[in-house]
Motif scaffolding. Structure first.
Motif, PDB file in Angstrom:
ATOM      1  N   LEU A  65      11.071  -1.279  -1.178  1.00 27.68           N
ATOM      2  CA  LEU A  65      11.982  -0.492  -2.003  1.00 27.68           C
ATOM      3  C   LEU A  65      11.847  -0.989  -3.441  1.00 27.68           C
ATOM      4  N   ILE A  66      11.547  -0.080  -4.355  1.00 23.24           N
ATOM      5  CA  ILE A  66      11.367  -0.437  -5.761  1.00 23.24           C
ATOM      6  C   ILE A  66      12.350   0.373  -6.585  1.00 23.24           C
ATOM      7  N   ASP A  67      13.073  -0.304  -7.458  1.00 18.75           N
ATOM      8  CA  ASP A  67      14.001   0.367  -8.369  1.00 18.75           C
ATOM      9  C   ASP A  67      13.914  -0.355  -9.703  1.00 18.75           C
ATOM     10  N   THR A  68      13.117   0.195 -10.628  1.00 14.13           N
ATOM     11  CA  THR A  68      12.874  -0.477 -11.896  1.00 14.13           C
ATOM     12  C   THR A  68      12.550   0.514 -12.998  1.00 14.13           C
ATOM     13  N   PHE A  69      12.591   0.033 -14.217  1.00 16.80           N
ATOM     14  CA  PHE A  69      12.098   0.781 -15.373  1.00 16.80           C
ATOM     15  C   PHE A  69      11.035  -0.096 -16.013  1.00 16.80           C
ATOM     16  N   LEU A  70       9.837   0.444 -16.172  1.00 20.53           N
ATOM     17  CA  LEU A  70       8.701  -0.336 -16.648  1.00 20.53           C
ATOM     18  C   LEU A  70       8.645  -0.426 -18.171  1.00 20.53           C
ATOM     19  N   ASN A  71       8.503  -1.650 -18.684  1.00 23.20           N
ATOM     20  CA  ASN A  71       8.318  -1.885 -20.116  1.00 23.20           C
ATOM     21  C   ASN A  71       6.837  -1.850 -20.494  1.00 23.20           C
ATOM     22  N   LYS A  72       5.988  -2.246 -19.553  1.00 25.55           N
ATOM     23  CA  LYS A  72       4.548  -2.304 -19.775  1.00 25.55           C
ATOM     24  C   LYS A  72       3.832  -1.610 -18.631  1.00 25.55           C
ATOM     25  N   ILE A 115       0.932  10.204   3.111  1.00 22.17           N
ATOM     26  CA  ILE A 115       0.702   9.322   4.249  1.00 22.17           C
ATOM     27  C   ILE A 115      -0.809   9.162   4.353  1.00 22.17           C
ATOM     28  N   VAL A 116      -1.257   7.927   4.521  1.00 17.69           N
ATOM     29  CA  VAL A 116      -2.685   7.656   4.557  1.00 17.69           C
ATOM     30  C   VAL A 116      -2.955   6.489   5.505  1.00 17.69           C
ATOM     31  N   TYR A 117      -4.070   6.584   6.217  1.00 14.86           N
ATOM     32  CA  TYR A 117      -4.538   5.475   7.034  1.00 14.86           C
ATOM     33  C   TYR A 117      -5.720   4.855   6.307  1.00 14.86           C
ATOM     34  N   LEU A 118      -5.647   3.574   6.029  1.00 15.19           N
ATOM     35  CA  LEU A 118      -6.722   2.870   5.342  1.00 15.19           C
ATOM     36  C   LEU A 118      -7.320   1.819   6.264  1.00 15.19           C
ATOM     37  N   ALA A 119      -8.625   1.864   6.424  1.00 14.42           N
ATOM     38  CA  ALA A 119      -9.342   0.818   7.149  1.00 14.42           C
ATOM     39  C   ALA A 119      -9.932  -0.097   6.077  1.00 14.42           C
ATOM     40  N   GLY A 120      -9.059  -0.821   5.405  1.00 12.20           N
ATOM     41  CA  GLY A 120      -9.458  -1.655   4.282  1.00 12.20           C
ATOM     42  C   GLY A 120      -9.349  -0.874   2.982  1.00 12.20           C
ATOM     43  N   PHE A 121      -9.380  -1.596   1.887  1.00 11.76           N
ATOM     44  CA  PHE A 121      -9.225  -0.976   0.575  1.00 11.76           C
ATOM     45  C   PHE A 121      -9.884  -1.870  -0.465  1.00 11.76           C
ATOM     46  N   LYS A 122     -10.562  -1.249  -1.412  1.00 10.28           N
ATOM     47  CA  LYS A 122     -11.075  -1.953  -2.584  1.00 10.28           C
ATOM     48  C   LYS A 122     -10.886  -1.019  -3.762  1.00 10.28           C
ATOM     49  N   GLY A 123     -10.118  -1.462  -4.752  1.00  6.07           N
ATOM     50  CA  GLY A 123      -9.846  -0.593  -5.876  1.00  6.07           C
ATOM     51  C   GLY A 123      -8.758  -1.150  -6.759  1.00  6.07           C
ATOM     52  N   ALA A 124      -8.005  -0.253  -7.393  1.00  2.00           N
ATOM     53  CA  ALA A 124      -6.973  -0.659  -8.342  1.00  2.00           C
ATOM     54  C   ALA A 124      -5.749   0.235  -8.206  1.00  2.00           C
ATOM     55  N   VAL A 125      -4.614  -0.296  -8.643  1.00  2.00           N
ATOM     56  CA  VAL A 125      -3.354   0.428  -8.648  1.00  2.00           C
ATOM     57  C   VAL A 125      -2.751   0.270 -10.039  1.00  2.00           C
ATOM     58  N   THR A 126      -2.262   1.382 -10.614  1.00  2.00           N
ATOM     59  CA  THR A 126      -1.691   1.357 -11.959  1.00  2.00           C
ATOM     60  C   THR A 126      -0.359   2.094 -11.971  1.00  2.00           C
ATOM     61  N   TYR A 127       0.617   1.501 -12.653  1.00  2.00           N
ATOM     62  CA  TYR A 127       1.917   2.122 -12.888  1.00  2.00           C
ATOM     63  C   TYR A 127       2.112   2.142 -14.400  1.00  2.00           C
ATOM     64  N   HIS A 128       2.401   3.298 -15.003  1.00  2.00           N
ATOM     65  CA  HIS A 128       2.474   3.419 -16.458  1.00  2.00           C
ATOM     66  C   HIS A 128       3.819   3.009 -17.040  1.00  2.00           C
ATOM     67  N   SER A 129       3.770   2.525 -18.281  1.00  2.00           N
ATOM     68  CA  SER A 129       4.947   2.012 -18.966  1.00  2.00           C
ATOM     69  C   SER A 129       5.893   3.132 -19.407  1.00  2.00           C
ATOM     70  N   GLU A 130       7.082   2.683 -19.806  1.00  2.00           N
ATOM     71  CA  GLU A 130       8.135   3.561 -20.317  1.00  2.00           C
ATOM     72  C   GLU A 130       8.539   4.636 -19.304  1.00  2.00           C
ATOM     73  N   ARG A 131       8.469   4.264 -18.035  1.00  2.00           N
ATOM     74  CA  ARG A 131       8.840   5.192 -16.964  1.00  2.00           C
ATOM     75  C   ARG A 131       9.588   4.426 -15.887  1.00  2.00           C
ATOM     76  N   PRO A 132      10.471   5.113 -15.194  1.00  2.00           N
ATOM     77  CA  PRO A 132      11.094   4.483 -14.028  1.00  2.00           C
ATOM     78  C   PRO A 132      10.074   4.424 -12.886  1.00  2.00           C
ATOM     79  N   LEU A 133      10.313   3.574 -11.942  1.00  2.00           N
ATOM     80  CA  LEU A 133       9.510   3.518 -10.728  1.00  2.00           C
ATOM     81  C   LEU A 133      10.477   3.308  -9.579  1.00  2.00           C
ATOM     82  N   LYS A 134      10.625   4.382  -8.772  1.00  2.00           N
ATOM     83  CA  LYS A 134      11.562   4.360  -7.621  1.00  2.00           C
ATOM     84  C   LYS A 134      10.885   4.977  -6.432  1.00  2.00           C
TER      85      LYS A 134
END
Length: 134
Positions: A65-72, A115-134
């Motif tokens: 569970l994520i409840d935040t507002f991103l500064n960066k 919904i996704v089934y992953l048999a392993g993962f290689k990559g990146a995840v990005t969340y942009h600034s000045e936005r909430p994340l819930k």
């Protein structure tokens, strides 16, 4: 995972498991094991965001569970070999997933579900600034 292991994950911008993607940007505030259920509450470091990230896990199942507002903008990369079934509801915010084997990014926006089934993962995840994340 004990507190020392959680702190070790926070020191590195890479992740090795899907439920640890945000660990470099947070600090562990509380951890409790009760009836086989592990609960961890993380507070985002003020330089990155204002808010909380809570993880409940038991026997191979994690609920985040994520409840935040991103500064960066939060971005990190990594990989894991575990087989993972992930169900996600994004109430508000934007989440970009870059998988090394694909030629394009997957953009996940407010009010979307996947919904996704992953048999392993290689990559990146990005969340942009000045936005909430819930």
């Amino acid at each position: 995972m004990n507190r020392q292991a959680a702190k070790k994950v926070q020191e590195y911008p890479a992740f090795e498991h899907p439920d640890r993607v945000l660990c470099p940007y947070t600090k562990l505030c509380q951890e409790e094991d009760r009836c086989g259920l592990n609960c961890k509450v993380f507070e985002f470091k003020p330089a990155y965001a204002k808010g909380l990230y809570t993880s409940y896990s038991f026997d191979g199942l994690s609920v985040l569970l994520i409840d935040t507002f991103l500064n960066k903008t939060l971005a990190n990369s990594g990989s894991f070999d575990d087989n993972v079934l992930e169900l996600s509801y994004l109430i508000d915010g934007e989440h970009i997933i870059s998988i090394d084997q694909l030629n394009r990014d997957l953009v996940y926006e407010s009010q979307e579900t996947y919904i996704v089934y992953l048999a392993g993962f290689k990559g990146a995840v990005t969340y942009h600034s000045e936005r909430p994340l819930k």
